[in-house]
Write a protein that holds these residues in place. Structure first.
Motif, PDB file in Angstrom:
ATOM      1  N   PRO A  59     -31.431 -66.627  26.569  1.00  0.00           N
ATOM      2  CA  PRO A  59     -31.506 -66.041  27.133  1.00  0.00           C
ATOM      3  C   PRO A  59     -31.520 -64.295  27.343  1.00  0.00           C
ATOM      4  N   SER A  60     -31.923 -63.399  28.113  1.00  0.00           N
ATOM      5  CA  SER A  60     -32.227 -62.570  28.266  1.00  0.00           C
ATOM      6  C   SER A  60     -31.484 -61.193  27.712  1.00  0.00           C
ATOM      7  N   ILE A  61     -30.726 -61.004  26.499  1.00  0.00           N
ATOM      8  CA  ILE A  61     -29.386 -60.798  26.665  1.00  0.00           C
ATOM      9  C   ILE A  61     -29.734 -59.856  24.974  1.00  0.00           C
ATOM     10  N   LEU A  62     -29.043 -58.714  24.847  1.00  0.00           N
ATOM     11  CA  LEU A  62     -29.050 -57.571  23.909  1.00  0.00           C
ATOM     12  C   LEU A  62     -27.535 -57.163  23.620  1.00  0.00           C
ATOM     13  N   TYR A  63     -26.939 -57.208  22.398  1.00  0.00           N
ATOM     14  CA  TYR A  63     -25.410 -56.076  22.554  1.00  0.00           C
ATOM     15  C   TYR A  63     -26.199 -54.852  21.668  1.00  0.00           C
ATOM     16  N   TYR A  64     -25.458 -54.024  22.085  1.00  0.00           N
ATOM     17  CA  TYR A  64     -25.673 -52.726  21.334  1.00  0.00           C
ATOM     18  C   TYR A  64     -24.677 -52.437  20.773  1.00  0.00           C
ATOM     19  N   ASP A  65     -24.295 -51.559  19.166  1.00  0.00           N
ATOM     20  CA  ASP A  65     -23.416 -51.124  19.232  1.00  0.00           C
ATOM     21  C   ASP A  65     -23.045 -49.694  19.455  1.00  0.00           C
ATOM     22  N   LYS A  66     -22.172 -49.112  18.936  1.00  0.00           N
ATOM     23  CA  LYS A  66     -21.947 -47.800  20.226  1.00  0.00           C
ATOM     24  C   LYS A  66     -22.790 -46.652  18.996  1.00  0.00           C
ATOM     25  N   THR A  92     -21.681 -53.066  23.889  1.00  0.00           N
ATOM     26  CA  THR A  92     -21.817 -52.823  25.084  1.00  0.00           C
ATOM     27  C   THR A  92     -23.410 -53.951  25.201  1.00  0.00           C
ATOM     28  N   LYS A  93     -23.324 -54.593  26.381  1.00  0.00           N
ATOM     29  CA  LYS A  93     -24.158 -55.471  26.513  1.00  0.00           C
ATOM     30  C   LYS A  93     -24.857 -55.167  27.847  1.00  0.00           C
ATOM     31  N   ALA A  94     -26.255 -55.981  27.267  1.00  0.00           N
ATOM     32  CA  ALA A  94     -27.477 -55.403  28.043  1.00  0.00           C
ATOM     33  C   ALA A  94     -28.247 -56.745  28.902  1.00  0.00           C
ATOM     34  N   HIS A 113     -26.486 -53.043  44.213  1.00  0.00           N
ATOM     35  CA  HIS A 113     -25.944 -52.124  42.963  1.00  0.00           C
ATOM     36  C   HIS A 113     -24.957 -52.559  42.297  1.00  0.00           C
ATOM     37  N   THR A 114     -24.533 -53.683  42.666  1.00  0.00           N
ATOM     38  CA  THR A 114     -23.383 -53.994  41.987  1.00  0.00           C
ATOM     39  C   THR A 114     -24.082 -54.748  39.562  1.00  0.00           C
ATOM     40  N   MET A 115     -25.203 -54.572  40.618  1.00  0.00           N
ATOM     41  CA  MET A 115     -26.091 -55.354  38.472  1.00  0.00           C
ATOM     42  C   MET A 115     -25.403 -54.159  37.710  1.00  0.00           C
ATOM     43  N   PRO A 116     -25.648 -55.204  36.502  1.00  0.00           N
ATOM     44  CA  PRO A 116     -25.060 -54.661  35.047  1.00  0.00           C
ATOM     45  C   PRO A 116     -25.872 -53.370  34.588  1.00  0.00           C
ATOM     46  N   PRO A 117     -25.493 -52.033  34.864  1.00  0.00           N
ATOM     47  CA  PRO A 117     -26.368 -50.703  33.869  1.00  0.00           C
ATOM     48  C   PRO A 117     -26.847 -50.836  33.103  1.00  0.00           C
ATOM     49  N   PRO A 119     -27.221 -49.898  29.151  1.00  0.00           N
ATOM     50  CA  PRO A 119     -26.803 -49.666  27.485  1.00  0.00           C
ATOM     51  C   PRO A 119     -26.478 -47.988  27.730  1.00  0.00           C
ATOM     52  N   PRO A 120     -25.305 -47.492  27.430  1.00  0.00           N
ATOM     53  CA  PRO A 120     -26.022 -45.651  27.157  1.00  0.00           C
ATOM     54  C   PRO A 120     -26.856 -44.750  26.397  1.00  0.00           C
ATOM     55  N   ARG A 121     -27.585 -43.976  26.628  1.00  0.00           N
ATOM     56  CA  ARG A 121     -28.540 -43.414  26.138  1.00  0.00           C
ATOM     57  C   ARG A 121     -29.658 -44.708  25.800  1.00  0.00           C
ATOM     58  N   LYS A 122     -30.010 -45.216  26.587  1.00  0.00           N
ATOM     59  CA  LYS A 122     -31.158 -46.324  26.563  1.00  0.00           C
ATOM     60  C   LYS A 122     -31.885 -46.172  28.147  1.00  0.00           C
TER      61      LYS A 122
END
Length: 601
Positions: A59-66, A92-94, A113-117, A119-122
């Protein structure tokens, strides 16, 4: 399958291909030993992977912490304990991040336009770099664990690995630049000229062709010299590429016979349409909080097994206590009509059918065969509908029996090894915007006469002229060069020690646009070509001319520099050089291709 020649390089080499997909990704590689015939292998083991084998996908998925640190990637990011930790700690899930790299030139639907954004500051480059780092580490571990003396093997090759990065047909130089920057950020290669040169690009359509050739799928279809159409149906994009075997070729050599296409109608859009349906159905009910989980259950189980509109479809998402007959929910399952699910597929299927018709119409040769590859190709419903739509046109549709998801990764390595495609077709018209000498007998010039300006040499000129370098739908060989001659006049010789030329792209329907105001909105900047012309400027001699300025005749001293920008459009990546005459001999020097960063909403 074609017979691959032995590797004739001076020393052992490692080639790695990363296929970063919208939903799933894969890695293939080849170890090249002098005198040995290379073979292509896939990385088939990843951390936390449920199924290990040749059909593996991650899966093309990553999780970032705060703090913006990567906490889980790939199959690890789908484990139940990770999902709970992510919720508890606010990670945050990417996902579907590849869609944020799309060019602005590709039309999008409202659902985009409803695609997942992100992650913050990325940025999308940041996420790509983190994901490439993960793929690199997995590949390193796999090679070290599966090859004899794997640790020594890796240590001897790590500093000079050649990478092949695949991308959708519609991605352009700007996206290639972002992917190269991500590779540098991931420390795959150093940020040097030599390091950047170890990154190679191939379109997913061309990679898929290589996969089909190596697996013997195109042999029968191309015997008569007719074309084949590769439809790479992936998670995010649908890529179409048409080829035929080059006539009288001594070995396997192929040419593109129609401009490639790219459409944002991959399998994630089926899922997004299902999500929109669920929000309308459940948005004001007690199940509103389950919509995301129901969507994921549809994506993982219902979508890939859907086959016909007759049978009802079920999405299992909860326990036996979850029940609401009015919403067709019983025993934790949501019941959908087959026609509703078919509606989620319909826009994507319609898009593919129209694109196939357009490819066949644009082709210089008949195309009686279609090969469907990519992760979305595994859908029996998609395959059945496509066959029913195109077979009345006399077109045969085929797909590999298995491993459709590894076509791009394997094909990308084959692209590096075999290089089957020698001729490609230009998707758009390319040229430069410049001024031209004013001609009072030309009506087009007269209409634009209010914009006349006087050059430093005293001539009357018109701005906004579009000088075509390469017309749309032109077959271009890899060795073919296109030139644009430049003549720059200046009163300051130091101002031409470096020059920049802007390459424009015309995406409209006119055959030969000559003015940028004729089809407003259809011209866009492709890139800038920067060149060091200090060697030429040193040779310039002052020129004197009489000019009329504010009604008075004055002597003007100026300099005129003449050179050519030489472009190679027939490669998978645009290359440029600068050429000039010195003592009756043509000299050449490097030129740098620079792409402006695109901001995609």
């Amino acid at each position: 399958m074609t017979a691959r020649s032995p590797y004739n390089g001076p020393s052992r080499k490692l080639v790695i291909a990363f296929d970063v997909g919208t939903t799933y990704s894969g890695v293939s590689y080849s170890i090249l030993d002098p005198g040995q015939v290379p073979d292509i292998k896939g990385v088939t083991r990843f951390p936390a992977q449920e199924r290990v084998g040749g059909d593996s996908k991650i899966p093309s998925i990553l999780y970032y912490d705060k703090d913006g640190e990567v906490r889980a990637v790939g199959a690890e990011a789908t484990r139940e304990e990770i999902l709970e930790m992510a919720e508890d700690e606010g990670w945050t899930k990417a996902e579907w991040f590849k869609m944020h790299m799309r060019p602005r030139s590709i039309p999008v639907s409202d659902i985009m336009h409803t695609m997942p954004p992100l992650p913050p500051r990325k940025t999308v480059v940041d996420v790509f770099a983190d994901y490439m780092t993960y793929l690199f580490n997995c590949t390193k571990t796999y090679i070290k664990d599966t090859h004899a003396s794997g640790g020594d093997l890796w240590a001897s090759l790590e500093s000079r690995i050649e990478y092949v990065l695949s991308h959708p047909n519609g991605w352009e130089g700007g996206q290639q630049g972002q992917m190269r920057e991500a590779a540098i950020q991931a420390r795959l290669v150093p940020n040097t000229h030599e390091g950047r040169a170890r990154i190679h690009f191939v379109t997913e359509g061309e990679a898929s062709l290589h996969f089909c050739i190596q697996n013997g799928l195109t042999t029968e279809a191309m015997k008569t010299g007719e074309g084949v159409l590769i439809v790479d149906a992936g998670g995010g994009t649908i890529d179409l590429s048409a080829y035929r075997q080059a006539p009288s070729a001594k070995s396997y050599s192929f040419e593109e016979i129609a401009p490639p296409q790219c459409h944002l109608q991959g399998s994630v859009f089926v899922t997004k349409r299902a999500e929109a349906f669920l929000r309308e159905l459940l948005g004001n009910t007690k199940f509103a909080g389950d919509i995301h989980n129901i969507r994921d259950a549809f994506d993982k189980n219902t979508k890939p097994t859907f086959r016909n509109v007759v049978e009802p479809q079920f999405i299992k998402f909860g326990s036996v206590r979850d029940r609401d007959p009015k919403l067709n929910i019983r025993g934790g399952q949501l019941r959908l009509l087959g026609t509703d699910v078919a509606g989620f597929f319909e826009p994507s299927i319609d898009c593919i059918v129209r694109a196939i018709q357009e490819q066949r119409a644009a082709s210089r040769h008949t195309i009686p065969s279609i090969f469907l590859v990519g992760g979305f190709a595994a859908s029996d419903y998609l395959f059945t509908k496509l066959k029913a739509s195109v077979e009345p046109l006399g077109v045969k549709t085929c797909r590999p029996d298995s491993h459709v998801n590894k076509a791009v990764a394997d094909g990308a390595v084959s692209f590096y090894l075999d290089h089957f495609v020698a001729v490609r077709v230009s998707r758009f018209t390319y040229g430069t915007t410049c001024s031209t000498t004013y001609n009072p007998s030309n009506l087009e010039h007269v209409l634009r006469s209010p914009t006349i300006f006087t050059s430093v040499s005293g001539g009357k000129r018109l701005p906004g002229h579009f000088s075509i370098i390469l017309p749309k739908n032109t077959q271009v060989s890899e060795t073919q060069e296109f030139r644009e001659s430049y003549c720059v006049e200046t009163i300051d010789r130091s101002s031409v020690e470096e020059v920049t030329s802007t390459i424009e792209c015309y995406r409209g329907t006119l055959d030969a646009p000559h003015w940028i105001d004729t089809d407003v909105g259809m011209f866009s900047t492709l890139c800038s070509v920067e060149a060091n012309t200090s060697q030429i400027s040193k040779q310039l001699q002052p020129i004197r001319s009489a000019t009329v300025l504010e009604g008075r005749r004055r002597l003007q001293v100026y300099y005129k520099i003449q050179f050519d920008i030489v472009l190679s459009f027939g490669l998978t990546e645009l290359k440029a050089q600068i050429a000039w005459m010195e003592d009756g001999e043509e000299k050449r020097g490097p030129a740098r291709v620079v792409y402006e960063p695109e901001v995609v909403a």
